[in-house]
Design an enzyme around this catalytic site. Sequence first.
Site, short mmCIF file in Angstrom:
data_model
loop_
_atom_site.label_atom_id
_atom_site.label_comp_id
_atom_site.label_asym_id
_atom_site.label_seq_id
_atom_site.Cartn_x
_atom_site.Cartn_y
_atom_site.Cartn_z
N ASP A 38 0.85 -1.18 0.00
CA ASP A 38 0.00 0.00 0.00
C ASP A 38 0.89 1.24 0.00
OD1 ASP A 38 -2.46 1.53 0.42
OD2 ASP A 38 -3.25 -0.33 1.27
N ASP A 56 -3.10 4.64 -2.43
CA ASP A 56 -4.19 5.21 -1.66
C ASP A 56 -4.61 6.58 -2.19
OD1 ASP A 56 -5.75 4.79 0.83
OD2 ASP A 56 -4.77 6.62 1.49
N GLU A 109 -6.25 3.98 -6.36
CA GLU A 109 -7.58 4.18 -5.77
C GLU A 109 -8.02 5.60 -6.10
OE1 GLU A 109 -9.84 3.86 -1.46
OE2 GLU A 109 -8.03 5.06 -1.65
N HIS A 122 -11.31 -3.44 2.94
CA HIS A 122 -11.25 -3.07 4.36
C HIS A 122 -12.06 -1.81 4.68
CE1 HIS A 122 -8.49 -0.47 2.35
NE2 HIS A 122 -8.32 0.25 3.44
N ASP A 123 -12.51 -1.10 3.65
CA ASP A 123 -13.34 0.10 3.86
C ASP A 123 -14.81 -0.16 3.60
OD1 ASP A 123 -11.07 1.69 4.30
OD2 ASP A 123 -10.92 2.29 2.20
O1 TEU Z 1 -9.73 5.25 1.55
C1 TEU Z 1 -10.23 6.34 0.82
C2 TEU Z 1 -11.54 6.80 1.18
O2 TEU Z 1 -12.02 7.72 0.57
C3 TEU Z 1 -12.25 6.19 2.30
O3 TEU Z 1 -12.40 7.21 3.24
C4 TEU Z 1 -13.56 5.66 1.85
O4 TEU Z 1 -14.28 6.57 1.09
C5 TEU Z 1 -14.39 5.35 3.01
O5 TEU Z 1 -13.62 4.59 3.86
C6 TEU Z 1 -15.63 4.61 2.65
O6 TEU Z 1 -16.38 4.41 3.83
C7 TEU Z 1 -8.38 5.12 1.71
C8 TEU Z 1 -8.09 3.89 2.56
O7 TEU Z 1 -8.52 2.74 1.88
C9 TEU Z 1 -8.73 4.07 3.89
O8 TEU Z 1 -8.62 2.92 4.70
C10 TEU Z 1 -8.08 5.26 4.54
O9 TEU Z 1 -8.75 5.54 5.76
C11 TEU Z 1 -8.12 6.50 3.66
O10 TEU Z 1 -7.78 6.24 2.32
C12 TEU Z 1 -7.14 7.53 4.16
O11 TEU Z 1 -5.84 7.09 3.96
#
Ligand code: TEU
Length: 520
Positions: A106, A219, A273, A346-347
């Site tokens: 990542d 990210d 992403e 994971h999100d």
């Molecule tokens: O996620 C990007 C992001 O926009 C997230 O906030 C997403 O929209 C949200 O979690 C949906 O509920 C990335 C990573 O994958 C995330 O884990 C991080 O928290 C974020 O960036 C900040 O680095």
Amino acid sequence: MTEQRDGFIRREWWKESVIYQIYPRSFNDSNGDGVGDIPGIIEKLDYLEELGVDIIWLNPVYESPNADNGYDIADYRSIMDEFGTMEDWEALLDGLHDRGIKLIMDLVVNHTSDEHEWFVNSRDVDSEYHDYYVWKHGRTDVDGFTGHLGPEDEAPPNEWGSFFGGPAWAYDEEVGKWYLHMFDEKQPDLNWENPEVRDEVFEMMEWWLNKGIDGFRMDVINLLSKPDSVTKHDPPLNDTNMWEAFDGPRMQEFLEAMYDRVLDGHDAFALGEMIGQGMAMDTARDYVEAEGPLSTLFHFDHVLLDHGGEIWERDDWGLNELRDVLNRWQYGLAEKGWNSIYLSNHDQPRLVSRFGNDGQYREESAKLLATLIFTLRGTPYIYQGAEIGMTKYPFDSLEEFRDVETINPVQNALDNGTIESFDSVKGALRQNSRDNARTPMQWSADDNAGFTTGEPWIGVNPNHDEINVETARADPDSIWHYYRELIDLRKQHDVMVYGHYDVLLNDHEEVWAYTRTLGD
Ligand code: TEU
Ligand code: CA
């Protein structure tokens, strides 16, 4: 890129791969401290090989105070103590490579932790590091503005809000200025306008590639270039909102420099992403066309369908909406570019609880969703636990949550009365919260699902006595074996990877039918 042409097929190893995502904190704990770790992943290498996946995407394992579970990096070149040592990480890489599995790391370079030494040094306005971050003056011309935790007579530089609630700027008394943080206050945004920042990042990427990794998952990469209103003015012009902060004017330039300087020389896989909604297809194609700069991307269009504006709000969706957004990408990247097919990470909440039925038809709908992931055109992603049909978690109080993205906005809304009680939003949080995806991997029916012998950092789903790897592997008809067969099938048939996608029955409310065809 070392692309092989074979008729109309543009072969790439990463198009033919299946990606498995590991969230280390929740995968397997080797030392009983309740936190998953790298030696824990090593214990499961045979498991990954038996499932048949080709690439592991490892969520951040770098040194971090964990304000956002590793997405707040304090040192890009070291491993978080809780997860192990650099030697452990090297053993993991070797173990994967020995089994013919690749590893992508990542890359979190929109922001660092506020505990990164660059940020600590940037507080000194005379230091070369000051310009590594987006420090700006507040506005004094705003009538009657008192809020946002700055000085009495100052408003923040602009009205952007952070994605995790509250303003996107934090005031620093020592500096007398505000710094930008699109995410948590502990995640200050780097200033990509500064060529030194770009050099630092490119060198760090090169360092990891030289250690032998196979690429990066990047990210929020389309946030690197900020709008002119912020980069060219101090205080910024207050004429953009945070939803216009994506795909800024220098995005292509930055990514092309990254490609030329770093990625191209290593044949590295680069997965970007892309946050936001409804990205123009031309913009997308510029990011992922065959000549780079990126291999493929994550968009959010299908995972935003059921989200309301706030974490405790929900929206309705139907098959037509889901098919429409995914069709747009299937056709949009058919000629140029390449899709990534994911329904969870994971999100994102567990796919079977979200797009399927996690009760009576859990097995059937988990298999249906796996079929969708493997038969759309693009590289398929399995998020740990999807292969056994793991479900959302029955959260009962705010104390059970661990995620800033849930806790901060909900606590604020409770404090200011926007929401009445936890119970009034419990249903939506059980559906929306990222913590649903972060409960520990369910290995067995043992205590704590075999994840840890200690106290797990987040609750283990009580349904682990039924839903677990051991049980799934013992049953030839299980979701696990279904995934394994799909992975095999994709390896055997080019059409599963390269075949054209054509939709049939484009407006049926219950049936989504399509064909995949190999040929010109
Ligand atoms: O996620 C990007 C992001 O926009 C997230 O906030 C997403 O929209 C949200 O979690 C949906 O509920 C990335 C990573 O994958 C995330 O884990 C991080 O928290 C974020 O960036 C900040 O680095
Ligand atoms: Ca541990």
